[in-house]
Design an enzyme around this catalytic site. Structure first.
Site, PDB file in Angstrom:
ATOM      1  N   THR A 189       0.857  -1.192   0.000  1.00  0.00           N
ATOM      2  CA  THR A 189       0.000   0.000   0.000  1.00  0.00           C
ATOM      3  C   THR A 189       0.889   1.236   0.000  1.00  0.00           C
ATOM      4  O   THR A 189       2.012   1.195   0.502  1.00  0.00           O
ATOM      5  CB  THR A 189      -0.905   0.054   1.236  1.00  0.00           C
ATOM      6  N   GLU A 334      -6.130  -3.391  -0.254  1.00  0.00           N
ATOM      7  CA  GLU A 334      -6.541  -4.521   0.585  1.00  0.00           C
ATOM      8  C   GLU A 334      -7.779  -5.241   0.035  1.00  0.00           C
ATOM      9  O   GLU A 334      -8.165  -6.285   0.532  1.00  0.00           O
ATOM     10  CB  GLU A 334      -6.845  -4.030   2.010  1.00  0.00           C
ATOM     11  N   LYS A 443     -13.772  17.864  12.353  1.00  0.00           N
ATOM     12  CA  LYS A 443     -14.773  17.843  13.413  1.00  0.00           C
ATOM     13  C   LYS A 443     -14.924  19.255  13.960  1.00  0.00           C
ATOM     14  O   LYS A 443     -14.067  19.740  14.682  1.00  0.00           O
ATOM     15  CB  LYS A 443     -14.365  16.869  14.511  1.00  0.00           C
ATOM     16  N   TRP A 448     -19.295  16.395  12.139  1.00  0.00           N
ATOM     17  CA  TRP A 448     -18.393  16.105  11.030  1.00  0.00           C
ATOM     18  C   TRP A 448     -18.738  16.931   9.789  1.00  0.00           C
ATOM     19  O   TRP A 448     -19.914  17.077   9.443  1.00  0.00           O
ATOM     20  CB  TRP A 448     -18.465  14.625  10.672  1.00  0.00           C
TER      21      TRP A 448
END
Ligand code: AMP
Length: 545
Positions: A189, A334, A443, A448
């Site tokens: 990754t 993944e 935040k 959010w």
């Protein structure tokens, strides 16, 4: 009671054998290092892959060995893709855009025995040779004898020419049968934090993923398709396309290293490409080229975009100006990588114009085989109402269970779910929409704010080429959004005017408190904006104010 059906393992070699036998004359076309076009067929590619197994065996490669590649999308790279796993070894694709220190780390971590390297990367090879000499014995340049470069390898390492090795090998080889759970490929990754981590695919996961992405509501691949993956073969197996193309007998068109708008447009048209896949940056480059040159895409009907959020401009411009459908998918290393694809169900099939664009901004619904849910910080599942944001977790037969070198299952929670690190909503029809990476969420006053939603609005402004929204610390609200924008060539950005373009599109308290104009944004090796670097630089912007 067990079923009484034949038990043939899902092996990558069976995909190639199928293509060679049943689509023998279907083409594999590639752009070479010298910018010429090379043409071959699936049957010839299968024959050469058998020779390559023989050549690798002469180099001492055995089952389970890692075979590294540093290469663009091309035919020789594709032969390594099939020969290494076909003989039971592991094809380890390495991202050459990473920092040389990371590349050295990855090669050593994987303990690659041999490296197959494109001519473009011979300088890189010189840089890392000393670091990797304990593991890599042989380096094979993916070229003919006349093009062999001078490369300074470390003492004890041997340099070979790919074509010479193949010419000296015979193709008398039968693809062996073994356990379908055998490791087939390894991909690290990009690692925006910490060291890169390896994802180790199996034959079974790869074949199942290839079937799933070929389905009509995903890539809709057919023997008549001509597909060009712009997404590199060193980035999550080019989204599985090299396998899915052979599975369906599609023609595979490989663009080499020339990925700018002009080169792509020309290759699309001369090779009559019907479908292509890549990241938004590539499509924005192509759009810019088409608009400035007046060229058209003569045969491309659909382009798949993924890797980062699709800007609405991309969807609108390709549909309205060029008659090309932009389709949005989501995945990660993944997940082999494809997890969701945005194809309409009955309720969405009649959408058009703005409503269709708004819907296509969603990353889509899961491919059959994958399950997903969103959870809160107590791992409690959140409703599919299109509003609740939560951590996206997934499971399925092509999802990693652990990183390379770790204990099986160590990347999963107690119930077997993998946390993607993405934050998303899911609507009642099951369409998922990413709002952020969990470490990138803003935040503000405990609520959010989606940075992706704000970035999409910013890049719709005619003066803005690229945008990033990050969380900056704020004395009263804890965090507030800060917008960084890059001007389009020849344009000047008026920050107030950009802010005005947000009005009416999001809640007032979502509006960035400031806009900073920058010449460019930092990117990771896979083309994503490096928000961590931006946060380090601008985190205290509002505190300084
Ligand atoms: P990689 O493993 O390098 O392919 O990166 C995977 C990550 O890219 C995902 O976890 C997402 O954060 C991001 N990503 C991939 N596709 C999309 C998409 N269509 N929209 C937004 N983010 C995406």
């Amino acid at each position: 009671m067990l079923g009484l059906m034949q038990s043939h393992g899902l092996l990558i070699s069976t995909i190639l054998k199928h293509a060679a036998r049943h689509h023998a004359t279907a083409e594999v076309v590639s752009r070479t290092h010298e910018n010429t076009t090379h043409r071959t067929t699936w049957s010839e590619l299968e024959r050469r892959s058998r020779r390559l197994v023989r050549a690798m065996a002469k180099l001492g490669i055995k089952e389970g060995d890692r075979v590294g590649t540093l290469a663009w999308n091309g035919t020789r790279h594709l032969e390594v893709y099939y020969a290494a796993p076909g003989m039971g070894a592991i094809c380890h694709t390495i991202n050459p855009r990473l920092h040389p220190d990371d590349i050295g780390y990855i090669v050593n971590h994987a303990q690659d025995k041999v490296l197959f390297v494109d001519l473009s990367f011979s300088p890189l090879l010189g840089m890392i040779a000393d670091t990797i000499k304990d593991h890599v014995r042989d380096v094979v340049m993916l070229c003919d004898a006349g093009s062999m470069p001078e490369v300074a390898l470390a003492p004890g390492m041997r340099l070979h020419c790919y074509d010479t090795l193949l010419n000296d090998a015979d193709d008398d080889y039968d693809w062996p049968a073994f356990d379908e759970n055998t490791a087939s490929a390894l991909c690290y990754t990009s690692g925006t934090t910490g060291r890169p981590k390896g994802v180790l695919y199996s034959h079974r996961s790869t074949v199942l993923h290839a079937y799933a992405v070929a389905l009509p509501d995903v890539l809709d691949l057919r023997a008549t398709s001509r597909i060009l993956p712009v997404v590199p073969m060193f980035h999550v197996n080019a989204w599985g396309i090299p396998y899915a193309a052979a599975l369906t007998g599609a023609t595979l068109v490989l663009p080499g290293r020339h990925l700018d708008g002009a080169s792509l447009a020309a290759f699309f048209n001369t090779e009559r490409v019907t479908l292509s896949c890549g990241v938004p940056t590539v499509w924005l480059g192509l759009l810019q080229h088409l608009r400035s040159s007046g060229e058209r895409l003569e045969t491309v009907k659909r382009i798949m975009t993924g890797g980062s959020a699709a800007p609405p401009l991309l969807i609108d411009a390709f549909r309205d100006e060029y008659g090309v459908a932009v389709e949005h998918g989501w995945g990660m290393t993944e997940l082999s990588p494809v997890g969701t694809y945005n194809a309409p169900k009955v309720a969405q099939s009649g959408l058009s114009g703005e409503a269709a664009t708004r819907h296509m901004l969603k990353q889509g619904r899961v491919l059959s085989g994958i399950d997903m849910k969103i959870v809160d910080s107590d791992n409690k599942e959140l409703p599919w109402d299109g509003r609740a944001f939560g951590d996206l977790t997934v499971r399925g037969p092509w999802v990693a269970s652990a990183y390379y070198g770790d204990e099986p299952g160590s990347a999963l929670d107690a119930d077997g779910w993998f946390a993607t690190g993405d934050v998303a909503t899911i609507d009642p029809e099951g369409f998922m929409e990413i709002t952020d990476r969990s470490k990138d969420v803003i935040k503000s006053g405990g609520e959010w704010i989606s940075s992706i939603a704000l970035e999409n609005i910013a890049v719709s402004h005619p003066d803005v080429a690229e945008a990033a929204v990050i969380a900056a610390r704020h004395a009263k609200w804890d965090e507030r959004p800060l917008l960084l924008v890059v001007p389009r060539p020849g344009r000047t950005i008026d920050p107030d005017q950009v802010l005005r373009s947000f009005e009416g599109k999001v809640a007032k308290w979502w509006l960035p408190d400031a806009v900073i104009v920058v010449a460019e944004l930092p990117h990771t090796a896979t083309g994503k904006v490096q928000k961590l670097a931006l946060r380090e630089r601008y985190r205290d912007h509002y505190m300084e104010d």
